[in-house]
Design a protein around this motif. Structure first.
Motif, mmCIF file in Angstrom:
data_model
loop_
_atom_site.group_PDB
_atom_site.id
_atom_site.type_symbol
_atom_site.label_atom_id
_atom_site.label_comp_id
_atom_site.label_asym_id
_atom_site.label_seq_id
_atom_site.Cartn_x
_atom_site.Cartn_y
_atom_site.Cartn_z
ATOM 1 N N GLY A 63 0.424 5.847 6.906
ATOM 2 C CA GLY A 63 0.718 4.798 5.934
ATOM 3 C C GLY A 63 2.202 4.597 5.691
ATOM 4 O O GLY A 63 2.732 3.489 5.828
ATOM 5 N N LEU A 64 2.912 5.693 5.340
ATOM 6 C CA LEU A 64 4.335 5.584 5.027
ATOM 7 C C LEU A 64 5.216 5.586 6.274
ATOM 8 O O LEU A 64 6.211 4.866 6.341
ATOM 9 C CB LEU A 64 4.771 6.737 4.117
ATOM 10 C CG LEU A 64 4.261 6.724 2.686
ATOM 11 C CD1 LEU A 64 4.750 7.964 1.943
ATOM 12 C CD2 LEU A 64 4.704 5.477 1.953
ATOM 13 N N TRP A 91 -0.159 10.006 -3.835
ATOM 14 C CA TRP A 91 -1.004 11.101 -3.345
ATOM 15 C C TRP A 91 -0.153 12.269 -2.847
ATOM 16 O O TRP A 91 -0.429 13.427 -3.168
ATOM 17 C CB TRP A 91 -1.894 10.605 -2.206
ATOM 18 C CG TRP A 91 -2.943 9.629 -2.613
ATOM 19 C CD1 TRP A 91 -3.426 9.413 -3.873
ATOM 20 C CD2 TRP A 91 -3.642 8.708 -1.756
ATOM 21 N NE1 TRP A 91 -4.371 8.419 -3.857
ATOM 22 C CE2 TRP A 91 -4.533 7.975 -2.577
ATOM 23 C CE3 TRP A 91 -3.594 8.437 -0.392
ATOM 24 C CZ2 TRP A 91 -5.382 6.998 -2.061
ATOM 25 C CZ3 TRP A 91 -4.429 7.454 0.126
ATOM 26 C CH2 TRP A 91 -5.311 6.743 -0.702
ATOM 27 N N GLY A 132 -1.848 9.461 4.706
ATOM 28 C CA GLY A 132 -1.072 8.453 3.995
ATOM 29 C C GLY A 132 0.409 8.549 4.321
ATOM 30 O O GLY A 132 1.080 7.528 4.506
ATOM 31 N N VAL A 133 0.941 9.784 4.394
ATOM 32 C CA VAL A 133 2.356 9.973 4.713
ATOM 33 C C VAL A 133 2.637 9.653 6.180
ATOM 34 O O VAL A 133 3.555 8.901 6.507
ATOM 35 C CB VAL A 133 2.800 11.421 4.386
ATOM 36 C CG1 VAL A 133 4.201 11.687 4.949
ATOM 37 C CG2 VAL A 133 2.795 11.645 2.884
ATOM 38 N N ARG A 173 -6.313 13.022 3.102
ATOM 39 C CA ARG A 173 -5.981 11.665 2.667
ATOM 40 C C ARG A 173 -4.479 11.512 2.439
ATOM 41 O O ARG A 173 -3.866 10.534 2.894
ATOM 42 C CB ARG A 173 -6.743 11.350 1.378
ATOM 43 C CG ARG A 173 -6.542 9.942 0.863
ATOM 44 C CD ARG A 173 -7.238 9.752 -0.478
ATOM 45 N NE ARG A 173 -6.638 10.573 -1.537
ATOM 46 C CZ ARG A 173 -6.937 10.490 -2.828
ATOM 47 N NH1 ARG A 173 -7.872 9.637 -3.230
ATOM 48 N NH2 ARG A 173 -6.343 11.252 -3.714
ATOM 49 N N ALA A 174 -3.879 12.491 1.747
ATOM 50 C CA ALA A 174 -2.444 12.458 1.504
ATOM 51 C C ALA A 174 -1.665 12.604 2.808
ATOM 52 O O ALA A 174 -0.652 11.928 3.018
ATOM 53 C CB ALA A 174 -2.047 13.554 0.525
ATOM 54 N N SER A 216 0.811 -1.222 0.000
ATOM 55 C CA SER A 216 0.000 0.000 0.000
ATOM 56 C C SER A 216 0.840 1.267 0.000
ATOM 57 O O SER A 216 0.319 2.359 -0.228
ATOM 58 C CB SER A 216 -0.940 0.009 1.215
ATOM 59 O OG SER A 216 -0.200 0.020 2.424
ATOM 60 N N ASN A 217 2.141 1.162 0.247
ATOM 61 C CA ASN A 217 2.993 2.353 0.339
ATOM 62 C C ASN A 217 2.966 3.202 -0.922
ATOM 63 O O ASN A 217 3.091 4.426 -0.867
ATOM 64 C CB ASN A 217 4.441 1.948 0.633
ATOM 65 C CG ASN A 217 4.662 1.593 2.091
ATOM 66 O OD1 ASN A 217 3.856 1.917 2.956
ATOM 67 N ND2 ASN A 217 5.769 0.925 2.374
ATOM 68 N N TYR A 261 0.200 5.844 -1.345
ATOM 69 C CA TYR A 261 0.416 6.974 -0.428
ATOM 70 C C TYR A 261 1.455 7.935 -0.998
ATOM 71 O O TYR A 261 1.308 9.158 -0.911
ATOM 72 C CB TYR A 261 0.876 6.482 0.949
ATOM 73 C CG TYR A 261 -0.050 5.509 1.611
ATOM 74 C CD1 TYR A 261 -1.434 5.659 1.533
ATOM 75 C CD2 TYR A 261 0.443 4.417 2.330
ATOM 76 C CE1 TYR A 261 -2.291 4.749 2.147
ATOM 77 C CE2 TYR A 261 -0.403 3.510 2.942
ATOM 78 C CZ TYR A 261 -1.766 3.682 2.846
ATOM 79 O OH TYR A 261 -2.606 2.784 3.452
ATOM 80 N N ARG A 267 8.213 10.696 6.204
ATOM 81 C CA ARG A 267 8.146 9.239 6.359
ATOM 82 C C ARG A 267 9.141 8.755 7.408
ATOM 83 O O ARG A 267 8.798 7.960 8.297
ATOM 84 C CB ARG A 267 8.431 8.557 5.017
ATOM 85 C CG ARG A 267 8.533 7.045 5.144
ATOM 86 C CD ARG A 267 8.745 6.344 3.825
ATOM 87 N NE ARG A 267 8.594 4.896 4.020
ATOM 88 C CZ ARG A 267 8.497 4.014 3.036
ATOM 89 N NH1 ARG A 267 8.523 4.417 1.782
ATOM 90 N NH2 ARG A 267 8.356 2.736 3.309
#
Length: 301
Positions: free
Chosen positions: A220-221, A24, A216-217, A212-213, A17-18, A21, A38
């Protein structure tokens, strides 16, 4: 055992999934800024776990040159390269090319480590891996090819760098018998210091324009894709061993391609065939290395 295999699947999902992210975030901030965020948010869970387990001590500082090499090459530059590549490619394609790390690790191990010897299965695995990469890049299509070749080069550069770093670890760091969590904490912590010194922070706040971005960072990241992924990987190393733990790379390209497809990216026969070839390449390389290891053991008796 159920927990172990659940962790195995979770690691593959996190790694796969990285790429979305990164895609985005690349629309809002620079690759250097993405890497800085990150590494910062990835360092937090690593530092917390290292402090809790007491694995960091002053005596490890004498190995600082090795830690710096890994921080610069296998963390800061590697993350930068894959962000640059993902910014120029569909996230699913970037994820498939990211699966070539095992291919380059095997090649450099054969070239640079005396303990590694090529056998027929490994040679076939290398050929299949490059065939998968060729199906992604499709250089024979020329200007009609929608795939950005600069993006492919960045992704392959990242995979090459990480493949070399694994050989470096086996040659210089593995003999030190340091706790893996300590190595990861030193590596990511030093990378964070380097990135703080070199990264232009102007405009980094633009990531907050898209929740969302931003999530994600950060989550997610950073927290999951860097810190938690390191912790899960080392847990799997203890429970399953290195060869089995690295099998999470089977999941990563498939997950990345599926997420990209769900996000509206085009997935055609070439992309699917490339995933199959790269996964087959990883399997053949791993099985070939296992066979070579058994043959060395028999020869030593």
């Amino acid at each position: 055992m159920i927990l172990t295999y659940a962790a195995f699947v979770v690691l593959g999902l996190i790694w796969g999934s990285n790429f979305i992210y990164m895609k985005w975030a690349a629309a809002l901030i620079s690759p250097e800024q993405i890497v800085l965020l990150r590494v910062f948010f990835g360092f937090l869970p690593l530092a917390s776990a290292a402090w809790h387990k007491g694995v960091i001590n002053r005596s490890q500082a004498r190995h600082l040159p090795h830690f710096l090499v890994m921080a610069v090459v296998a963390t800061a530059f590697y993350y930068f390269a894959i962000v640059k590549g993902t910014a120029l490619l569909p996230s699913g394609i970037a994820g498939v090319l990211g699966g070539s790390i095992a291919l380059f690790t095997a090649i450099f191990s054969l070239l640079l480590l005396r303990t590694e010897k090529l056998n027929g299965l490994m040679a076939a695995g290398v050929v299949l891996g490059f065939a998968g990469i060729a199906l992604i890049a499709r250089p024979w299509e020329g200007t009609a090819n929608p795939i950005n070749h600069a993006g492919v080069v960045w992704m392959l550069t990242g995979s090459i760098i990480l493949g070399l770093s694994y050989v470096y670890v086996r040659r210089f760091l593995a003999p030190l018998n340091l706790p893996p969590l300590a190595l990861a904490t030193w590596q990511v912590g030093l990378a964070l210091l380097i990135l703080l010194l070199l990264t232009n922070l102007a405009g980094i706040g633009q990531i907050l324009q898209d929740w969302r971005a931003a999530m994600g960072v950060v989550v997610g990241l950073g927290i999951l894709g860097t810190g938690t992924a390191f912790l899960i990987y080392y847990f799997l190393l203890q429970e399953l061993g290195a060869v089995a733990a690295s099998g999470a790379t089977y999941i990563t390209p498939t997950v990345a391609l599926l997420i990209g497809w769900a996000a509206g990216e085009k997935v055609g026969i070439f992309e699917v065939a490339a995933v199959v070839l790269i996964l087959a390449s990883i399997a053949m390389l791993q099985i070939g290395r296992q066979r070579a290891g058994r043959e060395r053991l028999r020869a030593g008796k």
